[in-house]
Design a protein around this motif. Structure first.
Motif, PDB file in Angstrom:
ATOM      1  N   SER A 122     -21.228  18.272 -13.321  1.00 53.67           N
ATOM      2  CA  SER A 122     -19.796  18.594 -14.055  1.00 53.67           C
ATOM      3  C   SER A 122     -20.735  20.042 -14.894  1.00 53.67           C
ATOM      4  O   SER A 122     -19.498  20.079 -16.071  1.00 53.67           O
ATOM      5  N   ASN A 123     -21.556  20.015 -15.810  1.00 54.39           N
ATOM      6  CA  ASN A 123     -22.646  21.062 -16.409  1.00 54.39           C
ATOM      7  C   ASN A 123     -21.600  22.402 -16.168  1.00 54.39           C
ATOM      8  O   ASN A 123     -22.309  23.050 -15.077  1.00 54.39           O
ATOM      9  N   ASN A 183     -30.221  12.606 -17.683  1.00 57.48           N
ATOM     10  CA  ASN A 183     -28.886  13.293 -17.244  1.00 57.48           C
ATOM     11  C   ASN A 183     -29.643  14.001 -15.632  1.00 57.48           C
ATOM     12  O   ASN A 183     -30.210  15.129 -15.294  1.00 57.48           O
ATOM     13  N   GLY A 184     -28.598  13.426 -15.929  1.00 62.18           N
ATOM     14  CA  GLY A 184     -28.579  14.328 -13.399  1.00 62.18           C
ATOM     15  C   GLY A 184     -27.995  14.741 -13.461  1.00 62.18           C
ATOM     16  O   GLY A 184     -28.911  15.819 -12.675  1.00 62.18           O
ATOM     17  N   PRO A 261     -48.381  22.979 -16.621  1.00 64.84           N
ATOM     18  CA  PRO A 261     -48.445  23.917 -18.463  1.00 64.84           C
ATOM     19  C   PRO A 261     -48.814  23.096 -19.123  1.00 64.84           C
ATOM     20  O   PRO A 261     -49.331  22.805 -20.825  1.00 64.84           O
ATOM     21  N   LYS A 262     -47.179  22.003 -18.997  1.00 65.47           N
ATOM     22  CA  LYS A 262     -47.075  21.442 -19.791  1.00 65.47           C
ATOM     23  C   LYS A 262     -46.857  19.431 -19.651  1.00 65.47           C
ATOM     24  O   LYS A 262     -46.263  19.833 -17.984  1.00 65.47           O
ATOM     25  N   LYS A 263     -47.067  18.375 -20.135  1.00 70.58           N
ATOM     26  CA  LYS A 263     -47.158  17.355 -19.735  1.00 70.58           C
ATOM     27  C   LYS A 263     -45.425  16.627 -19.965  1.00 70.58           C
ATOM     28  O   LYS A 263     -45.372  17.329 -20.958  1.00 70.58           O
ATOM     29  N   PRO A 264     -45.218  16.311 -18.763  1.00 78.38           N
ATOM     30  CA  PRO A 264     -43.560  15.898 -19.218  1.00 78.38           C
ATOM     31  C   PRO A 264     -43.393  15.084 -20.560  1.00 78.38           C
ATOM     32  O   PRO A 264     -43.984  14.456 -21.005  1.00 78.38           O
ATOM     33  N   ALA A 265     -42.341  15.285 -21.103  1.00 78.23           N
ATOM     34  CA  ALA A 265     -41.822  15.605 -22.707  1.00 78.23           C
ATOM     35  C   ALA A 265     -40.291  14.982 -22.506  1.00 78.23           C
ATOM     36  O   ALA A 265     -39.872  14.484 -23.698  1.00 78.23           O
ATOM     37  N   LEU A 266     -40.013  14.099 -21.371  1.00 79.35           N
ATOM     38  CA  LEU A 266     -38.307  14.365 -21.302  1.00 79.35           C
ATOM     39  C   LEU A 266     -38.429  13.598 -19.977  1.00 79.35           C
ATOM     40  O   LEU A 266     -39.417  13.637 -19.121  1.00 79.35           O
ATOM     41  N   ALA A 267     -37.515  12.418 -20.086  1.00 81.10           N
ATOM     42  CA  ALA A 267     -37.084  11.682 -18.884  1.00 81.10           C
ATOM     43  C   ALA A 267     -37.078  12.361 -17.437  1.00 81.10           C
ATOM     44  O   ALA A 267     -37.549  11.735 -16.654  1.00 81.10           O
ATOM     45  N   GLU A 268     -36.181  13.801 -17.805  1.00 82.71           N
ATOM     46  CA  GLU A 268     -36.077  14.065 -16.256  1.00 82.71           C
ATOM     47  C   GLU A 268     -37.082  14.701 -16.029  1.00 82.71           C
ATOM     48  O   GLU A 268     -37.348  15.007 -14.907  1.00 82.71           O
TER      49      GLU A 268
END
Length: 315
Positions: A122-123, A183-184, A261-268
């Protein structure tokens, strides 16, 4: 054609194979010999030329298709070819598809399924971004369908990148339905882009080896840079959404020690890292099972990825 997976100790071979690797080595007695890795779509075979300067051994090099004549022997439990004669063959004498490992699934059907998910988003910005890669860039589409997802470990075959990306996307679609906090649109987009950099990290077949760019930057950084560059061509693309998408790509290996380079910081990003890990490990298990003797119920040996001995379950 005698495929490598059908060869047995004691047989004589007179076939064309791809010379995947060639090295000059020295025996304990100080005599030079040539050590080869031969390949077809069913696997690889170690080969040795003990008398490289003898009659019948023509000039050839790594990545040449060669006709080899020799005997199948066994060394330390693995098959090996004792080569007596070698001839470099010319295009037209072989069918390239016989020498490249390929996905068991139809590449065009997988691509249609993968791109079909784009229209469900949808986005409009994410949909436009995906369209620009997968549906409007013919060169990208052909390269994506042909590329592998790895040099080894999992999905290291023609169509492997597509098969793995589709597998991860399917898992992410399930996650998005099962967990409303996700956020699908963002998750599915990140899934489709997560290994984009593999197309630059690895050379195309038959080499399928790390490029200079791949060695220096790695596919995670390459893919994030490519997506960020394309976003810059889309007017008014939201900066917050851009950062979230790039973060998911950067964090998709889950842990710093695994190359992220980064660890996950968002649920997605968390969901994507689990989907990527799960699909890779299931394919690794499938490949282990596929290489086991038919009907085997024995333990299949220690695997470094799982840090465990592996066995099939009973039927």
């Amino acid at each position: 054609m005698r495929y490598i997976e059908t060869l047995r100790e004691g047989e004589r071979v007179n076939e064309i194979y791809l010379c995947k690797n060639k090295q000059i080595a020295i025996t304990k007695n100080g005599k030079p010999y040539e050590s080869l890795i031969l390949q077809d779509k069913t696997g690889t075979l170690d080969a040795k030329i003990w008398e490289p300067g003898s009659q019948g051994i023509d000039d050839y090099d790594k990545m040449d298709y060669i006709n080899v004549y020799g005997d199948v022997t066994s060394f330390q439990g693995a098959l090996q070819l004792n080569v007596k004669r070698v001839r470099r063959v010319q295009p037209g004498e072989y069918e390239p598809k016989d020498y490249l490992p390929v996905s068991a699934y139809d590449v065009d059907e997988m691509y249609r399924e993968l791109t079909g998910y784009i229209t469900q988003l949808s986005n409009p910005f994410l949909r436009r971004l995906l369209f620009s890669f997968f549906l409007e860039d013919d060169a990208f589409a052909e390269g994506f369908k042909f590329h592998s997802a790895a040099k080894s470990v999992h999905h290291g075959f023609v169509g492997g990148l597509l098969e793995h990306t589709l597998g991860v996307t399917r898992i992410c679609l399930y996650f998005a339905k099962a967990y409303p906090i996700l956020n699908g649109d963002l998750l599915v987009t990140a899934a489709m882009f997560h290994d984009l950099g593999k197309m630059s990290e690895l050379s195309t077949f038959p080499e399928n080896d790390y490029t200079d760019e791949g060695q220096l930057l790695g596919h995670i950084m390459i893919g994030a840079m490519q997506v960020k560059e394309r976003i810059a061509s889309i007017p008014n693309f939201p900066k917050r959404l851009e950062n979230e998408l790039i973060h998911c790509i950067l964090a998709h290996h889950g842990e710093l020690e695994f190359g992220s380079p980064k660890k996950p910081a968002l649920a997605e990003a968390v969901a994507l890292s689990f989907a990527d890990n799960f699909d890779a490990k299931m394919e690794t298990i499938r490949e282990i099972f596929a290489s086991a003797p038919e009907g085997s119920t024995d333990w299949l040996g220690y695997n470094r990825l799982f840090e465990s001995n592996i066995r099939m379950t009973g039927k």
